[in-house]
Design a protein around this motif. Structure first.
Motif, PDB file in Angstrom:
ATOM      1  N   LEU A  22       6.630  -5.233   2.846  1.00 59.37           N
ATOM      2  CA  LEU A  22       7.781  -4.314   2.797  1.00 59.37           C
ATOM      3  C   LEU A  22       7.830  -3.481   1.516  1.00 59.37           C
ATOM      4  CD1 LEU A  22      10.438  -3.229   3.979  1.00 59.37           C
ATOM      5  CD2 LEU A  22      11.592  -5.197   2.984  1.00 59.37           C
ATOM      6  N   PRO A  23       7.630  -4.073   0.329  1.00 61.13           N
ATOM      7  CA  PRO A  23       7.699  -3.233  -0.866  1.00 61.13           C
ATOM      8  C   PRO A  23       6.670  -2.096  -0.853  1.00 61.13           C
ATOM      9  CG  PRO A  23       7.755  -5.551  -1.453  1.00 61.13           C
ATOM     10  CD  PRO A  23       7.434  -5.485   0.004  1.00 61.13           C
ATOM     11  N   MET A  24       5.538  -2.321  -0.214  1.00 63.76           N
ATOM     12  CA  MET A  24       4.485  -1.308  -0.217  1.00 63.76           C
ATOM     13  C   MET A  24       4.685  -0.271   0.888  1.00 63.76           C
ATOM     14  SD  MET A  24       0.360  -1.918  -0.377  1.00 63.76           S
ATOM     15  CE  MET A  24      -0.099  -1.318   1.229  1.00 63.76           C
ATOM     16  N   ALA A  25       5.636  -0.513   1.782  1.00 60.60           N
ATOM     17  CA  ALA A  25       5.840   0.424   2.895  1.00 60.60           C
ATOM     18  C   ALA A  25       6.161   1.811   2.356  1.00 60.60           C
ATOM     19  CB  ALA A  25       6.976  -0.070   3.799  1.00 60.60           C
ATOM     20  N   ASP A  26       5.757   2.816   3.101  1.00 62.63           N
ATOM     21  CA  ASP A  26       5.983   4.200   2.727  1.00 62.63           C
ATOM     22  C   ASP A  26       7.447   4.425   2.358  1.00 62.63           C
ATOM     23  OD1 ASP A  26       5.021   6.864   2.553  1.00 62.63           O
ATOM     24  OD2 ASP A  26       6.128   7.328   4.399  1.00 62.63           O
ATOM     25  N   PRO A  27       7.822   5.007   1.235  1.00 62.54           N
ATOM     26  CA  PRO A  27       6.975   5.668   0.231  1.00 62.54           C
ATOM     27  C   PRO A  27       6.559   4.783  -0.946  1.00 62.54           C
ATOM     28  CG  PRO A  27       9.257   6.166  -0.207  1.00 62.54           C
ATOM     29  CD  PRO A  27       9.244   5.181   0.932  1.00 62.54           C
ATOM     30  N   ASN A  28       6.652   3.501  -0.819  1.00 64.29           N
ATOM     31  CA  ASN A  28       6.232   2.561  -1.856  1.00 64.29           C
ATOM     32  C   ASN A  28       6.761   2.924  -3.242  1.00 64.29           C
ATOM     33  OD1 ASN A  28       4.987   0.535  -3.272  1.00 64.29           O
ATOM     34  ND2 ASN A  28       2.883   1.237  -2.891  1.00 64.29           N
ATOM     35  N   PRO A  29       8.060   2.860  -3.450  1.00 63.00           N
ATOM     36  CA  PRO A  29       8.645   3.312  -4.719  1.00 63.00           C
ATOM     37  C   PRO A  29       8.184   2.539  -5.946  1.00 63.00           C
ATOM     38  CG  PRO A  29      10.274   2.180  -3.369  1.00 63.00           C
ATOM     39  CD  PRO A  29       9.070   2.392  -2.509  1.00 63.00           C
ATOM     40  N   THR A  30       7.845   1.254  -5.781  1.00 65.77           N
ATOM     41  CA  THR A  30       7.476   0.472  -6.964  1.00 65.77           C
ATOM     42  C   THR A  30       5.976   0.455  -7.191  1.00 65.77           C
ATOM     43  OG1 THR A  30       7.270  -1.602  -5.736  1.00 65.77           O
ATOM     44  CG2 THR A  30       9.455  -1.064  -6.595  1.00 65.77           C
ATOM     45  N   GLY A  31       5.231   1.154  -6.360  1.00 72.34           N
ATOM     46  CA  GLY A  31       3.771   1.121  -6.491  1.00 72.34           C
ATOM     47  C   GLY A  31       3.241  -0.272  -6.218  1.00 72.34           C
ATOM     48  N   ALA A  32       3.834  -0.945  -5.232  1.00 72.02           N
ATOM     49  CA  ALA A  32       3.488  -2.342  -4.957  1.00 72.02           C
ATOM     50  C   ALA A  32       2.069  -2.479  -4.400  1.00 72.02           C
ATOM     51  CB  ALA A  32       4.476  -2.925  -3.945  1.00 72.02           C
ATOM     52  N   VAL A  33       1.386  -3.536  -4.821  1.00 74.65           N
ATOM     53  CA  VAL A  33       0.054  -3.829  -4.288  1.00 74.65           C
ATOM     54  C   VAL A  33      -0.041  -5.306  -3.932  1.00 74.65           C
ATOM     55  CG1 VAL A  33      -1.116  -1.977  -5.541  1.00 74.65           C
ATOM     56  CG2 VAL A  33      -0.934  -4.251  -6.569  1.00 74.65           C
ATOM     57  N   SER A  34      -1.079  -5.636  -3.168  1.00 78.70           N
ATOM     58  CA  SER A  34      -1.288  -7.021  -2.767  1.00 78.70           C
ATOM     59  C   SER A  34      -2.014  -7.790  -3.862  1.00 78.70           C
ATOM     60  CB  SER A  34      -2.123  -7.039  -1.487  1.00 78.70           C
ATOM     61  OG  SER A  34      -3.407  -6.529  -1.776  1.00 78.70           O
ATOM     62  N   VAL A  35      -2.036  -9.106  -3.702  1.00 83.01           N
ATOM     63  CA  VAL A  35      -2.745  -9.959  -4.657  1.00 83.01           C
ATOM     64  C   VAL A  35      -4.245  -9.674  -4.614  1.00 83.01           C
ATOM     65  CG1 VAL A  35      -3.400 -12.358  -5.150  1.00 83.01           C
ATOM     66  CG2 VAL A  35      -1.015 -11.785  -4.654  1.00 83.01           C
ATOM     67  N   SER A  36      -4.773  -9.534  -3.389  1.00 81.22           N
ATOM     68  CA  SER A  36      -6.235  -9.394  -3.274  1.00 81.22           C
ATOM     69  C   SER A  36      -6.741  -8.074  -3.855  1.00 81.22           C
ATOM     70  CB  SER A  36      -6.656  -9.522  -1.807  1.00 81.22           C
ATOM     71  OG  SER A  36      -6.032  -8.528  -1.054  1.00 81.22           O
ATOM     72  N   SER A  37      -5.856  -7.082  -4.017  1.00 78.05           N
ATOM     73  CA  SER A  37      -6.327  -5.838  -4.618  1.00 78.05           C
ATOM     74  C   SER A  37      -6.401  -5.967  -6.143  1.00 78.05           C
ATOM     75  CB  SER A  37      -5.431  -4.670  -4.214  1.00 78.05           C
ATOM     76  OG  SER A  37      -4.134  -4.864  -4.721  1.00 78.05           O
ATOM     77  N   LEU A  38      -5.833  -7.043  -6.699  1.00 77.30           N
ATOM     78  CA  LEU A  38      -5.880  -7.253  -8.151  1.00 77.30           C
ATOM     79  C   LEU A  38      -6.818  -8.383  -8.541  1.00 77.30           C
ATOM     80  CD1 LEU A  38      -2.045  -6.946  -8.896  1.00 77.30           C
ATOM     81  CD2 LEU A  38      -3.798  -5.252  -9.421  1.00 77.30           C
ATOM     82  N   ASP A  53       5.842   0.746 -12.373  1.00 79.43           N
ATOM     83  CA  ASP A  53       6.534   0.442 -13.614  1.00 79.43           C
ATOM     84  C   ASP A  53       6.741  -1.062 -13.636  1.00 79.43           C
ATOM     85  OD1 ASP A  53       8.433  -0.067 -15.613  1.00 79.43           O
ATOM     86  OD2 ASP A  53       9.332   1.921 -15.362  1.00 79.43           O
ATOM     87  N   PRO A  54       6.195  -1.754 -14.635  1.00 82.23           N
ATOM     88  CA  PRO A  54       6.296  -3.225 -14.635  1.00 82.23           C
ATOM     89  C   PRO A  54       7.741  -3.698 -14.641  1.00 82.23           C
ATOM     90  CG  PRO A  54       5.418  -2.383 -16.732  1.00 82.23           C
ATOM     91  CD  PRO A  54       5.437  -1.233 -15.773  1.00 82.23           C
ATOM     92  N   GLY A  55       8.654  -2.825 -15.080  1.00 84.83           N
ATOM     93  CA  GLY A  55      10.064  -3.205 -15.158  1.00 84.83           C
ATOM     94  C   GLY A  55      10.719  -3.488 -13.827  1.00 84.83           C
ATOM     95  N   TYR A  56      10.084  -3.097 -12.749  1.00 82.37           N
ATOM     96  CA  TYR A  56      10.673  -3.354 -11.436  1.00 82.37           C
ATOM     97  C   TYR A  56      10.840  -4.841 -11.163  1.00 82.37           C
ATOM     98  CZ  TYR A  56      10.542   1.455  -9.748  1.00 82.37           C
ATOM     99  OH  TYR A  56      10.779   2.781  -9.562  1.00 82.37           O
TER     100      TYR A  56
END
Lengths: 133, 223, 366
Positions: free
Chosen positions: C165-181, C128-131
């Motif tokens: 840390l934001p991407m750590a299990d269970p990754n509530p914000t659906g965080a991804v790295s820069v290189s994946s985008l 959710d972009p609102g995070y």
């Protein structure tokens, strides 16, 4: 200044029974380059900040090399100290920034560190300035 | 490696889910095999016992480790290389500190380890002796004739952990998480294969030796 | 805002002599972890190097990476900002706020289109972009918009490099790295939680000096800083080889500085420069202070198990797995055992006695 306060704290290495062996290897490296200097006039520098030192190694090395006959202080963008160790041809160079923090530390195996010589660009600049008198 | 985005993911899986699966299969398999043996039982012996069972049974477990001269004369290569292999294998398995850590975490048992260089040397000897035994199996006409696919499978799953362990220790594959992951994964393969092949001898040898000793003891025979 | 002069020219104008310049080059070469033999090459390159414009974007982060950089002493952060680069946008450091701040970013993008550097700290939420938003713009939109005209992207810190840390299990914000985008621009990963400050400045200095990105490893990290593992460069390595380990944080082994493997050190699997560059002006680093490496510069290090468990120990709930296995094994073993017994007893019951007559070849004829 906080950095100097930090340096003032006497850090004692707890274990004396352990010798990392780092001193052996760097001394033999230095001896090799000293031979190269004599035979082939090749100078060499070792970046002391890129060494995987054990605690106390750097102090041990400096203590072993000791202070020689000559010491030069340079003032450009902060202080720099050049001194020849007790082993002729081996110099220890420490660069500080304007806040007196170390920004570079090298061992130079040379007859005279390059930076001590008057630099051509600066000489040219001096001529210009003298002519303006 | 498609299911893993990087070597660390692989290592995390290998240290987590994969290990649990392998451990699960290993334990279930061992229980099935051992319970099968015990539940099958033995025919009741109605004869008057002429000696005890337990003492000779336990003694036999140890004493059978000494090779009798007949076996040695018939197959000196297998005896010597077999001994070298087993000794080196147990040095590697039980005295490498990371392995001790694993055993300590799983069983709560701990003992001092050996310097890595000694373990490394034992690994090399174990690898060489395994290769020698494969060579022997392939060149000995009778042995080759008797060998089944299981013999080669067992050799392979035993060889892999040693090889990958050597590679991981010497960091010969980059990055290290991949090297370590492959090593642990190869051990997991061994764990899965173990109960269903002749690798089970590591457990059944105690049962078999005890039974032989106990049977002889009951009959009053020195074994 | 942008200085059109080269770095060398601006230094000269400040009255810095050739000696001063060479000293500056020496420090910079050391900073970039290059051998001293490269000093003349660095000097040569710097004579014509222009200060790049840098836009620094902070997404799902804790400002630890910026804090780390602010404590970079060689050169000082002021030196870095004013001499090396033109930091045109960094919403924590810049004086401007609100519209003025965003305007600075847009202006820098327009003026240096195709040439500016983007530094990112923090991961990007996709659930959710609102995070996480800045000036009402979602992190994803701001990244896409800003990266479009960038020459290269530097992902500073483990969060932006690998999700952290934001991407750590269970990754509530659906965080991804820069290189994946970011797929169409070079991305340099400078991981660490935080990265070593001199590594951040070293990578910036490399771009400034050579106008190119340094050689990267498989995980997009500059090899010059992340080429070797902590374990390989660790001064405690000889103890590992000898089998001498600290077993608690205050035992004799710990006091003698023995290897921390058993206390969970992740040095063997971690690629970073802590062992040589060290922290706090080369004062010390985690292992030297007596604590094992956490592996903070590796992907998913938060999910890689306890910081205090040796690397060789499985990380799952193996006791539970073993418990279930024993129960299942006993049940299946019993079933198999009884099935075998049944086979055996039916074999016994079907057993018929054979007499000599059965072997009489002429029996049938009779």
């Amino acid at each position: 200044m906080s950095s100097q306060a930090l340096a003032d704290i006497k850090v004692q290495v707890e274990s004396n029974e352990y010798e990392s062996g780092n001193l052996d290897s760097i001394l033999s490296e230095i001896a090799f380059h000293l031979e190269q200097l004599l035979e082939q006039k090749k100078t060499h520098s070792i970046d002391l900040r890129a060494m995987p030192w054990s605690p106390g190694d750097e102090d041990k090395l400096e203590a072993y090399l000791g202070q020689g006959e000559i010491q030069i202080e340079l003032n450009a963008l902060g202080k720099s100290l050049f001194y020849e160790t007790q082993y002729s041809g081996i110099w220890i160079v420490t660069h500080y920034n304007q806040e007196d923090e170390i920004i570079g530390k090298l061992i130079e195996i040379t007859y005279m560190p390059e930076m001590v010589f008057s630099q051509k660009d600066d000489v040219k600049d001096s001529i210009e300035r003298l002519k303006q008198y | 490696m498609e299911m893993f985005s990087n070597a660390n993911d692989f290592l995390i899986w290998v240290r987590g889910d994969a290990f649990n699966i392998a451990l699960f299969i290993l334990i279930i398999g061992i229980f099935i095999r051992v319970m099968e043996i015990f539940l099958l039982g033995r025919k009741k012996d109605f004869s008057e016992p002429r000696g005890t069972e337990w003492g000779p049974g336990l003694k036999n477990i140890v004493s059978r480790s000494v090779v009798d001269s007949g076996t040695f004369k018939r197959a000196p290569f297998i005896v010597i290389v077999g001994y070298i292999w087993h000794i080196c294998f147990f040095i590697v398995l039980l005295f490498f500190v990371p392995h001790i850590e694993l055993i300590n975490a799983m069983l709560g048992l701990q003992w001092p380890g050996l310097p890595s260089q000694l373990v490394d040397a034992a690994t090399v000897i174990a690898i060489v002796s395994l290769i020698a035994m494969l060579w022997h199996r392939l060149t000995h006409p009778v042995l080759k004739f008797l060998s089944t696919y299981e013999d080669y499978l067992v050799w392979f799953v035993t060889f892999l952990p040693l090889l990958t362990g050597y590679i991981a220790f010497h960091r010969m594959i980059d990055p290290y998480p991949l090297a370590l992951g492959l090593h642990i994964f190869s051990v997991e393969l061994l764990m899965v294969v173990f109960p269903f092949t002749k690798l089970m001898h590591a457990i059944t040898l105690f049962i078999a030796r005890w039974y032989t000793g106990a049977m002889m003891g009951r009959k009053g025979i020195e074994s | 805002m942008m200085n059109k002069k080269t770095l060398f020219e601006s230094l000269q104008q400040q009255g810095v002599t050739r000696r001063g310049f060479m000293k500056y080059c020496t420090a910079l070469t050391s900073l970039m972890a290059l051998p001293p033999s490269m000093i003349p090459i660095v000097a040569n390159a710097l004579e014509s190097a222009k200060r790049p414009s840098v836009i620094w974007l902070s997404f799902q982060e804790c400002t630890g990476c910026a804090e780390s950089l602010l404590r970079s002493h060689s050169p000082t952060v002021e030196g870095l900002i004013f001499d090396h680069i033109s930091l045109d946008y960094q919403h924590t450091l810049q004086a401007a706020a609100g519209d003025a701040a965003e305007h600075a970013r847009e202006q820098a993008m327009k003026e240096h289109y195709g040439k500016y550097l983007v530094v990112v700290d923090g991961s990007i939420p996709l659930a959710d972009p609102g995070y996480s938003t800045i000036a009402g713009i979602s992190n994803l939109d701001m990244l896409n918009e800003t990266v479009a005209g960038a020459a290269a992207v530097i992902a500073v810190g483990t969060c932006s490099a690998y999700g952290g840390l934001p991407m750590a299990d269970p990754n509530p914000t659906g965080a991804v790295s820069v290189s994946s985008l970011v797929k169409d621009k070079p991305v340099i990963n400078v991981p660490g939680c935080p990265p070593i400050p001199t590594v951040i400045t070293g990578v910036l200095a490399h771009y400034l000096t050579f106008g190119s990105i340094p050689e990267l490893d498989d995980l997009g990290r500059p090899k010059v800083f992340y080429g070797q593992s902590i374990h390989d460069r660790c001064y405690r390595r000889p103890f590992y080889d000898k089998g001498l380990f600290a077993e608690t944080f205050d035992d004799e082994g710990a006091k003698k500085g023995w290897c921390l493997y058993r206390l969970g050190c992740k040095g063997p699997m971690t690629y970073n420069a802590c062992a040589t560059l060290k922290w706090n002006q080369q004062t010390s680093w985690p292992v030297e202070s007596g604590h094992g490496c956490l592996g903070c510069s590796e992907p998913n290090f938060w999910d890689a198990g306890s910081f205090y468990k040796a690397l060789s120990i499985p990380d799952g709930d193996y006791a539970k797995a073993a418990g279930y296995a024993v129960a299942t094994g006993v049940a299946l073993g019993a079933a198999a055992g009884f099935a075998n017994q049944k086979t055996k007893s039916s074999a016994v019951s079907q057993h018929t006695k054979v007499t000599v007559d059965d072997f009489d070849m002429n029996k049938d004829k009779k």
